[in-house]
Design an enzyme around this catalytic site. Structure first.
Site, PDB file in Angstrom:
ATOM      1  N   SER A   7       0.989  -1.118  -0.002  1.00 32.62           N
ATOM      2  CA  SER A   7       0.191   0.049  -0.062  1.00 32.62           C
ATOM      3  C   SER A   7       1.014   1.426  -0.147  1.00 32.62           C
ATOM      4  CB  SER A   7      -0.849  -0.135   1.103  1.00 32.62           C
ATOM      5  OG  SER A   7      -1.622   1.146   1.483  1.00 32.62           O
ATOM      6  N   HIS A  32      -1.183  -1.476  -4.121  1.00 34.87           N
ATOM      7  CA  HIS A  32      -2.401  -0.983  -3.490  1.00 34.87           C
ATOM      8  C   HIS A  32      -2.477   0.499  -3.360  1.00 34.87           C
ATOM      9  CE1 HIS A  32      -5.964  -1.636  -1.180  1.00 34.87           C
ATOM     10  NE2 HIS A  32      -5.625  -0.916  -0.396  1.00 34.87           N
ATOM     11  N   ASP A  34      -4.586   3.590  -2.185  1.00 31.20           N
ATOM     12  CA  ASP A  34      -5.750   4.130  -1.293  1.00 31.20           C
ATOM     13  C   ASP A  34      -6.303   5.476  -1.346  1.00 31.20           C
ATOM     14  OD1 ASP A  34      -6.180   1.764   0.573  1.00 31.20           O
ATOM     15  OD2 ASP A  34      -3.873   2.136   0.932  1.00 31.20           O
ATOM     16  N   MET A  36      -8.822   8.305  -0.498  1.00 28.46           N
ATOM     17  CA  MET A  36      -9.716   8.909   0.465  1.00 28.46           C
ATOM     18  C   MET A  36     -10.293  10.329   0.008  1.00 28.46           C
ATOM     19  SD  MET A  36      -7.420   7.531   3.704  1.00 28.46           S
ATOM     20  CE  MET A  36      -6.595   6.036   3.746  1.00 28.46           C
ATOM     21  N   HIS A  65      -8.147   1.334  -4.245  1.00 28.44           N
ATOM     22  CA  HIS A  65      -9.174   1.109  -3.037  1.00 28.44           C
ATOM     23  C   HIS A  65      -9.879   2.254  -2.851  1.00 28.44           C
ATOM     24  CE1 HIS A  65      -9.530   0.009   1.609  1.00 28.44           C
ATOM     25  NE2 HIS A  65     -10.599   0.136   0.780  1.00 28.44           N
ATOM     26  N   MET A  67     -11.859   4.614  -0.956  1.00 26.96           N
ATOM     27  CA  MET A  67     -12.643   4.713   0.216  1.00 26.96           C
ATOM     28  C   MET A  67     -13.268   6.348   0.037  1.00 26.96           C
ATOM     29  SD  MET A  67      -9.822   3.565   2.646  1.00 26.96           S
ATOM     30  CE  MET A  67      -8.344   3.665   1.548  1.00 26.96           C
ATOM     31  N   MET A 136     -11.912  -5.794   5.367  1.00 24.78           N
ATOM     32  CA  MET A 136     -11.095  -4.772   5.795  1.00 24.78           C
ATOM     33  C   MET A 136     -10.623  -5.545   7.289  1.00 24.78           C
ATOM     34  SD  MET A 136     -10.349  -2.169   4.083  1.00 24.78           S
ATOM     35  CE  MET A 136      -9.431  -1.409   5.321  1.00 24.78           C
ATOM     36  N   GLY A 141      -9.108   4.086   6.669  1.00 25.26           N
ATOM     37  CA  GLY A 141      -8.979   5.683   6.802  1.00 25.26           C
ATOM     38  C   GLY A 141      -7.436   5.677   7.235  1.00 25.26           C
ATOM     39  N   GLY A 144      -1.151   1.760   9.717  1.00 22.87           N
ATOM     40  CA  GLY A 144      -0.526   1.627  10.887  1.00 22.87           C
ATOM     41  C   GLY A 144      -1.489   1.186  11.859  1.00 22.87           C
ATOM     42  N   ASP A 174      -6.892  -6.261   4.388  1.00 22.09           N
ATOM     43  CA  ASP A 174      -6.214  -4.975   4.402  1.00 22.09           C
ATOM     44  C   ASP A 174      -6.135  -4.197   5.660  1.00 22.09           C
ATOM     45  OD1 ASP A 174      -5.422  -2.461   3.802  1.00 22.09           O
ATOM     46  OD2 ASP A 174      -6.909  -1.906   2.477  1.00 22.09           O
ATOM     47  N   SER A 197       2.639  -0.274   6.244  1.00 19.93           N
ATOM     48  CA  SER A 197       3.778   0.101   6.980  1.00 19.93           C
ATOM     49  C   SER A 197       4.546  -1.177   6.998  1.00 19.93           C
ATOM     50  CB  SER A 197       3.063   0.179   8.499  1.00 19.93           C
ATOM     51  OG  SER A 197       2.155   0.732   8.557  1.00 19.93           O
TER      52      SER A 197
HETATM   53  C1  DX5 Z   1      -6.437   1.709   5.506  1.00 17.49           C
HETATM   54  C2  DX5 Z   1      -6.105   1.334   4.068  1.00 17.49           C
HETATM   55  C3  DX5 Z   1      -4.691   0.480   3.874  1.00 17.49           C
HETATM   56  C4  DX5 Z   1      -3.573   1.087   4.685  1.00 17.49           C
HETATM   57  C5  DX5 Z   1      -2.974  -0.200   5.403  1.00 17.49           C
HETATM   58  O1  DX5 Z   1      -7.595   2.341   5.525  1.00 17.49           O
HETATM   59  O2  DX5 Z   1      -6.926   0.849   3.463  1.00 17.49           O
HETATM   60  O3  DX5 Z   1      -4.543   0.189   2.870  1.00 17.49           O
HETATM   61  O4  DX5 Z   1      -2.536   1.564   3.986  1.00 17.49           O
HETATM   62  O5  DX5 Z   1      -1.711   0.019   6.121  1.00 17.49           O
HETATM   63  P1  DX5 Z   1      -1.265  -1.003   7.097  1.00 17.49           P
HETATM   64  O6  DX5 Z   1      -0.688  -2.268   6.282  1.00 17.49           O
HETATM   65  O7  DX5 Z   1      -0.190  -0.074   7.777  1.00 17.49           O
HETATM   66  O8  DX5 Z   1      -2.192  -1.344   8.227  1.00 17.49           O
HETATM   67 ZN    ZN Z   2      -6.323  -0.075   1.331  1.00 15.59          ZN
END
Ligand code: DX5
Ligand code: ZN
Length: 232
Positions: A7, A32, A34, A36, A65, A67, A136, A141, A144, A174, A197
């Site tokens: 990601s 991946h 993200d 948002m 992805h 969001m 999920m 959002g 980490g 994820d 992370s």
């Molecule tokens: C969270 C995202 C993830 C995020 C995962 O809302 O959809 O894709 O980047 O991060 P880690 O692997 O650090 O939990």
């Molecule tokens: Zn994601």
């Protein structure tokens, strides 16, 4: 087939091309991304301009992805920006069937994401049409966060249901995924793993290889998720 989807949210944004190159050369399968909107989730990340500018520096599958509230508004734009697969949230689509059709009619793979508390039964009728379901394992959002253990029960139930119906479904997870816990997720029946992370904090290439080593062990042993899904 087991796939790692690093990601980009957790990458060093000063050097996107370098970071993407590192995970691609190390053997990641998807990238991946993200997106948002600050409405469906509290935070705002990046959108079309970033996707289209990194498209030219990699051949990785773009796993976007969304969001975003009512992501159907952006399918064409996200496709133009280089997406191969678009994942929308069940909770964000009033007309989920229409949005999934829009993605597939655009020639892209369609996935639907479920927040941790959303039951898999909401996808009962549309399941045969989906290329992938994203379970999920954190509340979306932020990167980490800590993995939510009960989401594994959803993966087990969904894999059992897909098998019962003869569906070659990809199941993605994820949030909070590490080389230490990914084995358990493979055993539950997931086969596409997002990691932010755990890939980009530190040496991204070495971290990618740590995941792939675990995958190889499970593939050699023929474990549940390792035999599932993996549409080209
Ligand atoms: C969270 C995202 C993830 C995020 C995962 O809302 O959809 O894709 O980047 O991060 P880690 O692997 O650090 O939990
Ligand atoms: Zn994601």
């Amino acid at each position: 087939m087991l796939i790692l989807a690093p990601s980009l949210l957790a990458a060093d944004f000063k050097d996107l091309a370098g970071q993407i190159g590192a995970v691609e050369r190390a053997g990641a399968g998807y990238l991946h991304l993200d997106v948002m909107d600050g409405a469906f989730v509290p935070s705002i990340s990046f959108g079309m301009p970033v996707l289209s500018s990194i498209r030219s520096c990699t051949n990785l599958v773009f796993d976007v992805h969304m969001m975003v509230e009512e992501p159907g508004r952006y399918i064409d734009d996200i496709k133009k920006a280089g997406a191969d697969l678009i994942c929308v949230h069940q909770e964000a689509c009033l007309h989920l069937d229409r949005t999934v059709n829009q993605i597939q009619e655009a020639g892209l793979k369609a996935a639907v994401a479920l927040n941790p508390a959303t039951p898999i039964s909401t996808l009962e009728h549309i399941l045969p049409q989906l290329d992938m379901v994203l379970i999920m394992s954190v509340n979306p959002g932020f990167g980490g966060q800590k993995f939510i253990p009960y989401t594994l029960d959803k993966v087990r139930a969904l894999r059992a249901e897909a098998n019962r119906r003869g569906l070659n479904l990809d199941i993605q997870m994820d949030g909070g995924i590490t080389p230490e816990n990914v084995g358990e997720l493979i055993e539950a029946g997931a086969n596409v793993f997002v990691a932010g992370s755990a890939v980009f904090k530190g040496d991204a290439a070495a971290n990618t290889r740590r995941f792939l080593e675990v995958f190889e062990r499970y593939e050699a042993a023929g474990t549940a998720g390792a035999q599932a899904g993996g549409r080209p």
